[in-house]
Design a protein around this motif. Structure first.
Motif, PDB file in Angstrom:
ATOM      1  N   GLU A 138       0.823  -1.210   0.000  1.00  0.00           N
ATOM      2  CA  GLU A 138       0.000   0.000   0.000  1.00  0.00           C
ATOM      3  C   GLU A 138       0.854   1.255   0.000  1.00  0.00           C
ATOM      4  OE1 GLU A 138      -2.887  -0.032   3.046  1.00  0.00           O
ATOM      5  OE2 GLU A 138      -3.635   1.986   2.616  1.00  0.00           O
ATOM      6  N   GLU A 139       1.905   1.267   0.793  1.00  0.00           N
ATOM      7  CA  GLU A 139       2.752   2.447   0.871  1.00  0.00           C
ATOM      8  C   GLU A 139       3.493   2.659  -0.451  1.00  0.00           C
ATOM      9  OE1 GLU A 139       5.383   2.340   4.099  1.00  0.00           O
ATOM     10  OE2 GLU A 139       6.242   4.327   3.712  1.00  0.00           O
ATOM     11  N   ALA A 140       3.931   1.551  -1.048  1.00  0.00           N
ATOM     12  CA  ALA A 140       4.625   1.678  -2.339  1.00  0.00           C
ATOM     13  C   ALA A 140       3.688   2.213  -3.409  1.00  0.00           C
ATOM     14  CB  ALA A 140       5.181   0.316  -2.738  1.00  0.00           C
ATOM     15  N   LEU A 141       2.420   1.768  -3.368  1.00  0.00           N
ATOM     16  CA  LEU A 141       1.458   2.292  -4.347  1.00  0.00           C
ATOM     17  C   LEU A 141       1.192   3.783  -4.129  1.00  0.00           C
ATOM     18  CD1 LEU A 141      -1.115  -0.661  -4.458  1.00  0.00           C
ATOM     19  CD2 LEU A 141       0.544   0.007  -6.213  1.00  0.00           C
ATOM     20  N   TYR A 142       1.091   4.171  -2.852  1.00  0.00           N
ATOM     21  CA  TYR A 142       0.903   5.604  -2.559  1.00  0.00           C
ATOM     22  C   TYR A 142       2.068   6.426  -3.102  1.00  0.00           C
ATOM     23  CZ  TYR A 142      -3.260   5.360   0.409  1.00  0.00           C
ATOM     24  OH  TYR A 142      -4.548   5.222   0.867  1.00  0.00           O
ATOM     25  N   LEU A 143       3.291   5.930  -2.850  1.00  0.00           N
ATOM     26  CA  LEU A 143       4.470   6.673  -3.303  1.00  0.00           C
ATOM     27  C   LEU A 143       4.538   6.728  -4.829  1.00  0.00           C
ATOM     28  CD1 LEU A 143       7.146   5.374  -0.762  1.00  0.00           C
ATOM     29  CD2 LEU A 143       6.008   7.611  -0.808  1.00  0.00           C
ATOM     30  N   THR A 144       4.134   5.627  -5.472  1.00  0.00           N
ATOM     31  CA  THR A 144       4.155   5.614  -6.944  1.00  0.00           C
ATOM     32  C   THR A 144       3.175   6.632  -7.524  1.00  0.00           C
ATOM     33  OG1 THR A 144       4.759   3.269  -6.928  1.00  0.00           O
ATOM     34  CG2 THR A 144       3.808   4.165  -8.952  1.00  0.00           C
ATOM     35  N   VAL A 145       1.964   6.623  -6.965  1.00  0.00           N
ATOM     36  CA  VAL A 145       0.959   7.587  -7.454  1.00  0.00           C
ATOM     37  C   VAL A 145       1.375   9.018  -7.147  1.00  0.00           C
ATOM     38  CG1 VAL A 145      -1.422   8.351  -7.140  1.00  0.00           C
ATOM     39  CG2 VAL A 145      -0.915   5.924  -7.315  1.00  0.00           C
ATOM     40  N   GLU A 146       1.931   9.213  -5.951  1.00  0.00           N
ATOM     41  CA  GLU A 146       2.352  10.573  -5.577  1.00  0.00           C
ATOM     42  C   GLU A 146       3.477  11.050  -6.485  1.00  0.00           C
ATOM     43  OE1 GLU A 146       2.056  14.086  -3.619  1.00  0.00           O
ATOM     44  OE2 GLU A 146       0.776  12.300  -3.381  1.00  0.00           O
ATOM     45  N   GLU A 147       4.378  10.161  -6.817  1.00  0.00           N
ATOM     46  CA  GLU A 147       5.466  10.539  -7.718  1.00  0.00           C
ATOM     47  C   GLU A 147       4.934  10.877  -9.117  1.00  0.00           C
ATOM     48  OE1 GLU A 147       9.609   8.614  -9.522  1.00  0.00           O
ATOM     49  OE2 GLU A 147       8.267   7.446  -8.268  1.00  0.00           O
ATOM     50  N   ALA A 148       4.005  10.060  -9.594  1.00  0.00           N
ATOM     51  CA  ALA A 148       3.422  10.327 -10.911  1.00  0.00           C
ATOM     52  C   ALA A 148       2.646  11.643 -10.917  1.00  0.00           C
ATOM     53  CB  ALA A 148       2.507   9.174 -11.317  1.00  0.00           C
ATOM     54  N   LEU A 149       1.915  11.914  -9.842  1.00  0.00           N
ATOM     55  CA  LEU A 149       1.159  13.168  -9.763  1.00  0.00           C
ATOM     56  C   LEU A 149       2.095  14.376  -9.701  1.00  0.00           C
ATOM     57  CD1 LEU A 149      -1.728  12.237  -7.296  1.00  0.00           C
ATOM     58  CD2 LEU A 149      -1.894  12.690  -9.743  1.00  0.00           C
ATOM     59  N   ALA A 150       3.203  14.242  -8.987  1.00  0.00           N
ATOM     60  CA  ALA A 150       4.149  15.363  -8.894  1.00  0.00           C
ATOM     61  C   ALA A 150       4.717  15.704 -10.270  1.00  0.00           C
ATOM     62  CB  ALA A 150       5.276  15.015  -7.918  1.00  0.00           C
ATOM     63  N   GLY A 151       5.045  14.647 -11.033  1.00  0.00           N
ATOM     64  CA  GLY A 151       5.547  14.901 -12.384  1.00  0.00           C
ATOM     65  C   GLY A 151       4.511  15.565 -13.274  1.00  0.00           C
ATOM     66  N   GLU A 152       3.258  15.128 -13.168  1.00  0.00           N
ATOM     67  CA  GLU A 152       2.204  15.744 -13.999  1.00  0.00           C
ATOM     68  C   GLU A 152       1.896  17.173 -13.556  1.00  0.00           C
ATOM     69  OE1 GLU A 152       1.183  14.482 -16.675  1.00  0.00           O
ATOM     70  OE2 GLU A 152       2.261  12.593 -16.401  1.00  0.00           O
ATOM     71  N   ARG A 153       1.950  17.424 -12.234  1.00  0.00           N
ATOM     72  CA  ARG A 153       1.726  18.810 -11.774  1.00  0.00           C
ATOM     73  C   ARG A 153       2.810  19.732 -12.294  1.00  0.00           C
ATOM     74  NH1 ARG A 153      -0.398  16.565  -6.802  1.00  0.00           N
ATOM     75  NH2 ARG A 153       1.717  16.439  -5.994  1.00  0.00           N
ATOM     76  N   MET A 154       4.047  19.235 -12.359  1.00  0.00           N
ATOM     77  CA  MET A 154       5.124  20.063 -12.905  1.00  0.00           C
ATOM     78  C   MET A 154       4.865  20.387 -14.376  1.00  0.00           C
ATOM     79  SD  MET A 154       8.558  18.476 -11.200  1.00  0.00           S
ATOM     80  CE  MET A 154       9.561  19.559 -12.187  1.00  0.00           C
ATOM     81  N   ARG A 155       4.342  19.399 -15.101  1.00  0.00           N
ATOM     82  CA  ARG A 155       4.019  19.670 -16.511  1.00  0.00           C
ATOM     83  C   ARG A 155       2.893  20.690 -16.644  1.00  0.00           C
ATOM     84  NH1 ARG A 155       4.126  13.846 -19.720  1.00  0.00           N
ATOM     85  NH2 ARG A 155       6.339  13.382 -19.363  1.00  0.00           N
ATOM     86  N   LEU A 156       1.868  20.543 -15.764  1.00  0.00           N
ATOM     87  CA  LEU A 156       0.747  21.495 -15.835  1.00  0.00           C
ATOM     88  C   LEU A 156       1.177  22.912 -15.473  1.00  0.00           C
ATOM     89  CD1 LEU A 156      -2.108  19.356 -14.212  1.00  0.00           C
ATOM     90  CD2 LEU A 156      -1.789  19.897 -16.635  1.00  0.00           C
ATOM     91  N   GLU A 157       2.102  23.071 -14.554  1.00  0.00           N
ATOM     92  CA  GLU A 157       2.529  24.398 -14.097  1.00  0.00           C
ATOM     93  C   GLU A 157       3.774  24.894 -14.837  1.00  0.00           C
ATOM     94  OE1 GLU A 157       3.104  23.934  -9.977  1.00  0.00           O
ATOM     95  OE2 GLU A 157       0.960  23.657  -9.511  1.00  0.00           O
TER      96      GLU A 157
END
Length: 414
Positions: free
Chosen positions: A277-296
């Motif tokens: 569960e923690e690894a999945l959270y970290l994976t999603v959080e990492e993917a979201l951080a990369g996409e937020r950087m692209r959006l901003e």
């Protein structure tokens, strides 16, 4: 009987004397007899004084009329009327009767020309210096037109000159249609109530290109930043709008599409094999951080331009004032035109800095809000996908009879 008639005559005479005495308050005192030889001198002096007063009035009137005759385009023989006025205003010249008649005729001609619309042919100088004989339309004492263009009278050369910068296109069209209209019909046209002075001031008002040039190198730098910021804002707005459409298409699809941030996050989640569960959270959080950087992306650069533009305007203000003080030190403060260059640079760069910063700041706020909305939607759907993944894992674990320990390693799905 003869005595009675005499009495009646005396009575009548007395009555007439009484009536005359009652009508007049008193008999005038006898005037002293002028001495022989003094009467001609006094009459001559009085006549000379009257003539001198008349000549003085003519000279004053001619001097007052000279300004009007010099500053306006006269009807009729303008040079001849100006020479006549010069003679009448000369204190060494004695006006003659025919000159006064010519002056009155000239005044009548000018008054008649000031009160009606008339045409005449005259040499007109174009802005490039070329002279041509053209038909001039005189609108009373207000404006002069030729081929739909406004003219002014230049007293320095005594010629009609076409304005280098005409009024707005709407007014020029009115003037052109008025010149082509029937003389007996009414047509609108714009006139200059100041007799051409306002139109001459239009030439001194700088155009947009000249106004930009007054800002100097700092002004051009500010405008370059403004163009770059506007282009970047348009590009990012189009890109974010396209990303929003692709995310909405992704929500309607069952497969992860790689052309949008949500599809990439879902694909990253699906590609993760671990069920921790923690690894999945970290994976999603990492993917979201990369996409937020692209959006901003590039939004920080827009904010930087919005902050730098007023500072560049302030820099232009300082350099412009330095030029102004240098001009004052070299030439003094007697001629304002020598100081106008530095003052114009200071004011134009200040305006350019503010005009650049305000819209860029608004665009940054708009794009930041749009990016934040997309990021929020992305986080919500990514969280929903992660929650579904964990729920499926827990369902599979209960089906196999395994109970995962809280906080410990999770049993992978089968």
């Amino acid at each position: 009987m003869k005595g009675l008639s005499s009495f009646r005559s005396l009575a009548c005479a007395a009555v007439w004397v009484a009536l005359v005495a009652a009508a007049r308050p008193g008999f005038p005192a006898p005037s002293p007899e002028p001495s022989l030889g003094a009467a001609p001198d006094a009459a001559l002096t009085a006549a000379l004084a009257a003539h001198e007063a008349l000549f003085l009035a003519i000279r004053e009137s001619a001097a007052n009329l000279k300004l009007f005759y010099e500053q306006n385009c006269l009807a009729g023989d303008g040079p001849g009327q100006r020479r006549l006025l010069d003679r009448l205003a000369d204190p060494e010249h004695l006006p003659a009767a025919n000159e006064l008649e010519d002056l009155f005729a000239s005044l009548r001609t000018q008054l008649d020309a000031l009160g009606r619309v008339s045409t005449f042919r005259a040499p007109v100088y174009a802005p490039d210096g070329r002279m041509a004989e053209r038909e001039v339309l005189r609108l009373g004492g207000f404006s002069l037109l030729a081929d739909g263009h406004y003219l002014v009278y230049a007293p320095e050369v005594g010629r009609l000159v076409e304005l280098a910068r005409q009024p707005s296109s709407a007014l020029v069209d009115l003037a052109r249609r008025f010149a082509q209209a029937d003389a007996k019909s009414l047509a609108p046209v714009a006139i200059d109530p100041s007799g051409g002075q306002t139109l001459q001031l239009l030439v001194q008002i700088p155009e947009l290109r000249e106004r930009i040039a007054q800002g100097g190198a700092v002004g051009y730098l500010i405008l370059a930043l403004a163009v770059f910021a506007l282009f970047l804002s348009g590009y990012r707005f189009a890109e974010l709008s396209l990303v929003g459409q692709r995310i909405r298409r992704q929500l309607e699809s069952f497969e992860a599409r790689p052309d949008n941030p949500l599809g990439r996050v879902l694909a990253r989640l699906e590609q993760t094999k671990t069920d921790d569960e923690e690894a999945l959270y970290l994976t999603v959080e990492e993917a979201l951080a990369g996409e937020r950087m692209r959006l901003e992306r590039a939004l920080g650069l827009l904010k930087l331009v919005a902050a730098i533009a007023p500072m560049l305007g302030l820099l232009g203000t300082v350099t412009g004032m330095i030029k102004t003080f240098q001009a004052i030190a070299l030439h003094g403060s007697g001629d304002p035109k020598l100081m106008s260059g530095g003052i114009s640079e200071a004011l134009v760069t200040t305006v350019e800095g503010l005009v650049t910063a305000i819209p860029v700041l608004l665009l940054h706020s708009l794009l930041a809000g749009k990016s934040q909305a997309l990021g929020t939607m992305l986080e919500a759907h990514a969280a929903a996908a992660l929650s579904g993944r964990l729920e499926r894992r827990q369902t599979a674990s209960r089906g196999n009879g395994a109970v995962p320990a809280a906080g410990g390693p999770q049993t992978p799905d089968r």
